[in-house]
Design an enzyme around this catalytic site. Structure first.
Site, PDB file in Angstrom:
ATOM      1  CE1 TYR A  32      -7.781  32.219 -25.494  1.00 25.62           C
ATOM      2  CE2 TYR A  32      -5.755  32.008 -24.105  1.00 25.62           C
ATOM      3  CZ  TYR A  32      -7.081  31.720 -24.581  1.00 25.62           C
ATOM      4  OH  TYR A  32      -7.745  30.506 -23.952  1.00 25.62           O
ATOM      5  CB  THR A  41      -6.891  30.323 -20.154  1.00 25.42           C
ATOM      6  OG1 THR A  41      -5.519  29.866 -20.707  1.00 25.42           O
ATOM      7  CG2 THR A  41      -7.165  31.735 -20.334  1.00 25.42           C
ATOM      8  CE  LYS A  88     -10.610  31.852 -22.997  1.00 25.47           C
ATOM      9  NZ  LYS A  88     -11.737  31.013 -22.904  1.00 25.47           N
ATOM     10  CD  GLU A  94      -1.177  31.818 -22.577  1.00 25.91           C
ATOM     11  OE1 GLU A  94      -0.975  32.982 -22.971  1.00 25.91           O
ATOM     12  OE2 GLU A  94      -0.314  30.858 -22.819  1.00 25.91           O
ATOM     13  CG  ASP A 152     -21.912  33.811 -33.891  1.00 24.46           C
ATOM     14  OD1 ASP A 152     -20.936  34.590 -33.275  1.00 24.46           O
ATOM     15  OD2 ASP A 152     -21.227  33.612 -34.935  1.00 24.46           O
TER      16      ASP A 152
HETATM   17  P1  NDP Z   1     -10.671  25.227 -29.755  1.00 20.25           P
HETATM   18  O1  NDP Z   1     -10.183  26.322 -30.416  1.00 20.25           O
HETATM   19  O2  NDP Z   1     -10.638  23.735 -30.204  1.00 20.25           O
HETATM   20  O3  NDP Z   1     -12.521  25.336 -29.922  1.00 20.25           O
HETATM   21  C1  NDP Z   1     -12.992  26.862 -29.838  1.00 20.25           C
HETATM   22  C2  NDP Z   1     -14.607  26.531 -30.226  1.00 20.25           C
HETATM   23  O4  NDP Z   1     -15.122  27.921 -30.212  1.00 20.25           O
HETATM   24  C3  NDP Z   1     -14.799  25.823 -31.440  1.00 20.25           C
HETATM   25  O5  NDP Z   1     -15.844  25.192 -31.386  1.00 20.25           O
HETATM   26  C4  NDP Z   1     -14.999  27.514 -32.373  1.00 20.25           C
HETATM   27  O6  NDP Z   1     -16.047  26.937 -33.436  1.00 20.25           O
HETATM   28  C5  NDP Z   1     -15.918  28.051 -31.359  1.00 20.25           C
HETATM   29  N1  NDP Z   1     -16.047  29.278 -31.542  1.00 20.25           N
HETATM   30  C6  NDP Z   1     -15.100  30.300 -31.959  1.00 20.25           C
HETATM   31  N2  NDP Z   1     -15.731  31.497 -32.205  1.00 20.25           N
HETATM   32  C7  NDP Z   1     -17.195  31.330 -31.955  1.00 20.25           C
HETATM   33  C8  NDP Z   1     -18.214  32.115 -32.215  1.00 20.25           C
HETATM   34  N3  NDP Z   1     -18.001  33.686 -32.369  1.00 20.25           N
HETATM   35  N4  NDP Z   1     -19.376  31.544 -31.708  1.00 20.25           N
HETATM   36  C9  NDP Z   1     -19.510  30.386 -31.508  1.00 20.25           C
HETATM   37  N5  NDP Z   1     -18.648  29.476 -31.291  1.00 20.25           N
HETATM   38  C10 NDP Z   1     -17.270  29.772 -31.700  1.00 20.25           C
HETATM   39  O7  NDP Z   1     -10.670  25.519 -28.020  1.00 20.25           O
HETATM   40  P2  NDP Z   1     -10.395  24.272 -26.990  1.00 20.25           P
HETATM   41  O8  NDP Z   1     -11.251  23.197 -27.078  1.00 20.25           O
HETATM   42  O9  NDP Z   1      -8.979  23.837 -27.134  1.00 20.25           O
HETATM   43  O10 NDP Z   1     -10.464  25.211 -25.709  1.00 20.25           O
HETATM   44  C11 NDP Z   1     -11.927  25.276 -25.041  1.00 20.25           C
HETATM   45  C12 NDP Z   1     -11.998  26.330 -24.622  1.00 20.25           C
HETATM   46  O11 NDP Z   1     -10.978  26.501 -23.235  1.00 20.25           O
HETATM   47  C13 NDP Z   1     -11.695  27.589 -25.210  1.00 20.25           C
HETATM   48  O12 NDP Z   1     -12.367  28.768 -24.605  1.00 20.25           O
HETATM   49  C14 NDP Z   1     -10.036  27.868 -24.876  1.00 20.25           C
HETATM   50  O13 NDP Z   1      -9.906  29.369 -25.040  1.00 20.25           O
HETATM   51  C15 NDP Z   1     -10.084  27.570 -23.569  1.00 20.25           C
HETATM   52  N6  NDP Z   1      -8.760  26.894 -23.033  1.00 20.25           N
HETATM   53  C16 NDP Z   1      -7.961  25.853 -23.650  1.00 20.25           C
HETATM   54  C17 NDP Z   1      -6.859  25.536 -23.174  1.00 20.25           C
HETATM   55  C18 NDP Z   1      -6.123  24.269 -23.965  1.00 20.25           C
HETATM   56  O14 NDP Z   1      -4.973  24.241 -23.768  1.00 20.25           O
HETATM   57  N7  NDP Z   1      -6.711  23.754 -24.858  1.00 20.25           N
HETATM   58  C19 NDP Z   1      -6.460  26.028 -22.013  1.00 20.25           C
HETATM   59  C20 NDP Z   1      -7.087  26.829 -21.267  1.00 20.25           C
HETATM   60  C21 NDP Z   1      -8.336  27.308 -21.639  1.00 20.25           C
HETATM   61  P3  NDP Z   1     -15.441  26.408 -34.799  1.00 20.25           P
HETATM   62  O15 NDP Z   1     -15.407  25.148 -34.862  1.00 20.25           O
HETATM   63  O16 NDP Z   1     -16.617  27.179 -35.842  1.00 20.25           O
HETATM   64  O17 NDP Z   1     -14.258  27.279 -35.222  1.00 20.25           O
HETATM   65  P1  GDP Z   2      -0.518  28.917 -25.551  1.00 14.68           P
HETATM   66  O1  GDP Z   2       0.168  28.492 -24.530  1.00 14.68           O
HETATM   67  O2  GDP Z   2      -1.903  28.875 -25.770  1.00 14.68           O
HETATM   68  O3  GDP Z   2      -0.123  29.921 -26.729  1.00 14.68           O
HETATM   69  O4  GDP Z   2      -0.393  27.677 -26.716  1.00 14.68           O
HETATM   70  P2  GDP Z   2       0.402  27.386 -28.164  1.00 14.68           P
HETATM   71  O5  GDP Z   2       0.562  25.965 -28.310  1.00 14.68           O
HETATM   72  O6  GDP Z   2      -0.001  28.249 -29.193  1.00 14.68           O
HETATM   73  O7  GDP Z   2       2.050  27.699 -27.607  1.00 14.68           O
HETATM   74  C1  GDP Z   2       2.859  27.341 -26.649  1.00 14.68           C
HETATM   75  C2  GDP Z   2       4.264  27.782 -26.642  1.00 14.68           C
HETATM   76  O8  GDP Z   2       4.884  27.398 -27.947  1.00 14.68           O
HETATM   77  C3  GDP Z   2       4.166  29.522 -26.697  1.00 14.68           C
HETATM   78  O9  GDP Z   2       5.102  30.020 -25.617  1.00 14.68           O
HETATM   79  C4  GDP Z   2       4.511  29.673 -28.305  1.00 14.68           C
HETATM   80  O10 GDP Z   2       5.244  30.864 -28.332  1.00 14.68           O
HETATM   81  C5  GDP Z   2       5.599  28.483 -28.555  1.00 14.68           C
HETATM   82  N1  GDP Z   2       5.668  28.324 -29.861  1.00 14.68           N
HETATM   83  C6  GDP Z   2       6.990  28.245 -30.536  1.00 14.68           C
HETATM   84  N2  GDP Z   2       7.027  28.142 -31.698  1.00 14.68           N
HETATM   85  C7  GDP Z   2       5.748  28.020 -32.166  1.00 14.68           C
HETATM   86  C8  GDP Z   2       4.693  27.992 -33.127  1.00 14.68           C
HETATM   87  O11 GDP Z   2       5.324  27.710 -34.377  1.00 14.68           O
HETATM   88  N3  GDP Z   2       3.211  27.814 -33.029  1.00 14.68           N
HETATM   89  C9  GDP Z   2       2.746  27.963 -31.875  1.00 14.68           C
HETATM   90  N4  GDP Z   2       1.297  27.899 -31.988  1.00 14.68           N
HETATM   91  N5  GDP Z   2       3.622  28.206 -30.714  1.00 14.68           N
HETATM   92  C10 GDP Z   2       4.668  28.297 -30.652  1.00 14.68           C
END
Ligand code: NDP
Ligand code: GDP
Length: 322
Positions: free
Chosen positions: A150, A126, A154, A128, A59
């Site tokens: 967020y 990220t 990050k 973001e 964790d």
């Molecule tokens: P997900 O949300 O799919 O996965 C997040 C993971 O973090 C899950 O396995 C979750 O576990 C785990 N987690 C959350 N809280 C804790 C905690 N307290 N202790 C241990 N584990 C924890 O994210 P993605 O796979 O999409 O992304 C991977 C990483 O890359 C993340 O850090 C994300 O912020 C970053 N990122 C993602 C992007 C994207 O477009 N996908 C873009 C840029 C950065 P559980 O399954 O239990 O919830």
């Molecule tokens: P992010 O770029 O990590 O915030 O990824 P998301 O997929 O959550 O959001 C991408 C974009 O979609 C953001 O600009 C949101 O404001 C927009 N968006 C519009 N409608 C929705 C919605 O219903 N859910 C989410 N998650 N995003 C939305």
């Protein structure tokens, strides 16, 4: 000797694809998962790799647990993919997000420094962090301006990673990844929310799709290709930070149109704008320049926007059909 990689966030989208990639390369994969009341290994099961991973309770809130995990498994490489990763939730739970997505990275770096400073470290940074963008396109030199708790968390994680690299010589790098999606993407993110809704509408299980801002632009790539970039960053002799992106941007509205069209549906018949999904502050435009990754890592994205949308719609149609 096979290398050992410890992956935090192993149950998430990227954790699943990265595990698959490293197992194929002959790594021993230690999957660091947090304990929840119900097991959450669906993505790993879907890729049929759960039995090949050595799981360990982990964790991000617990420093002692981190140190013992590293002592026990002695990884060569750590990939920190765990985080509270959903921007919208970070506005509701900013303090938890700051702790788990931000400060926890200092805990993990401290643990590495204490247990074995030779461990290579990858931080999931990220796009973001660019938030209200200060230049178009964004690359490794673009100033940051995060627009959500967020993004702020990050950014702390990003700089503390660079700081431990510079202060203590840790082999630490950050991948500044632009949005990357796949059939394994969480259903709360807009792309997967759309493709799942399209599949459910097609099968008569849902009547409408409620969304927020359709004008936001994102640089969307295919997650399976982005984890290859993470691996390549960890293989560099000198650690550095890299942008991974496609270099193309599209609005949420374009994603909607492409997804409904892929299932022969007219999106205007189903999409309802709902202010509940509009965020207190928005990131209007993300567009990455992956030039450094192309030059130094020989990494390049392959899957084009419409191809990505179509493969996600197809996967959800199959799931809903089942
Ligand atoms: P997900 O949300 O799919 O996965 C997040 C993971 O973090 C899950 O396995 C979750 O576990 C785990 N987690 C959350 N809280 C804790 C905690 N307290 N202790 C241990 N584990 C924890 O994210 P993605 O796979 O999409 O992304 C991977 C990483 O890359 C993340 O850090 C994300 O912020 C970053 N990122 C993602 C992007 C994207 O477009 N996908 C873009 C840029 C950065 P559980 O399954 O239990 O919830
Ligand atoms: P992010 O770029 O990590 O915030 O990824 P998301 O997929 O959550 O959001 C991408 C974009 O979609 C953001 O600009 C949101 O404001 C927009 N968006 C519009 N409608 C929705 C919605 O219903 N859910 C989410 N998650 N995003 C939305």
């Amino acid at each position: 000797m096979a290398k050992t990689a410890l992956i935090t966030g192993v149950t998430g989208q990227d954790g699943a694809y990265l595990s698959e990639l490293l197992l194929n390369k002959g790594y021993k994969v230690v999957g660091a998962e947090r304990r929840t009341s119900t097991r959450n290994r669906q993505r790993l099961d879907e890729l049929n790799i759960s039995d090949d991973i050595v799981f360990t309770d982990f964790d991000l809130a617990d420093q002692g647990n981190m140190e013992r995990t590293l002592e026990t498994h002695q990884p060569d490489e750590v990939y920190n993919l765990a985080a509270q990763s959903f921007v919208a939730l970070s506005f509701e739970q900013p303090v938890m997000t700051g702790d788990i997505t931000g400060l926890a990275v200092a805990r993990l770096l401290e643990a590495i420094r204490t247990v074995n400073p030779k461990i290579r470290f990858y931080q999931a940074s990220t796009s973001e962090m660019f938030g209200k963008v200060q230049a178009v396109p964004q690359d490794e030199t673009t100033p940051f301006y995060p627009r959500s708790p967020y993004g702020v968390a990050k950014l702390y994680a990003h700089w503390i990673t660079a700081n431990y690299r510079e202060s203590y010589g840790l082999l630490a790098c950050s991948g500044i990844l632009f949005n990357h999606e796949s059939p394994l993407r969480g259903v709360e993110f807009v792309t997967r929310k759309i493709t799942l809704a399209v599949a459910r509408i097609k099968h008569g299980l849902q009547k409408e799709l409620r969304l927020g801002n359709l004008d936001a632009k994102r640089d969307w790539g295919y997650a399976k290709e982005y984890v290859e970039g993470m691996y390549l960053m960890q293989q560099q002799e000198t650690p550095s930070d890299y942008v991974l992106a496609t270099g193309e941007t599209h609005t949420v509205g374009e994603f909607v149109e492409a997804a409904f069209t892929a299932a022969d549906l007219a999106w205007r018949d189903y999409v309802v704008i709902d202010p509940a999904f509009v965020r207190p502050a928005e990131v209007d435009l993300l567009l990455g320049n992956p030039g450094k990754a192309k030059r130094e890592l020989k990494w390049a994205p392959k899957t084009a926007f419409r191809e990505l949308v179509a493969l996600m719609v197809e996967a959800d149609l199959k799931r809903v059909d089942r």
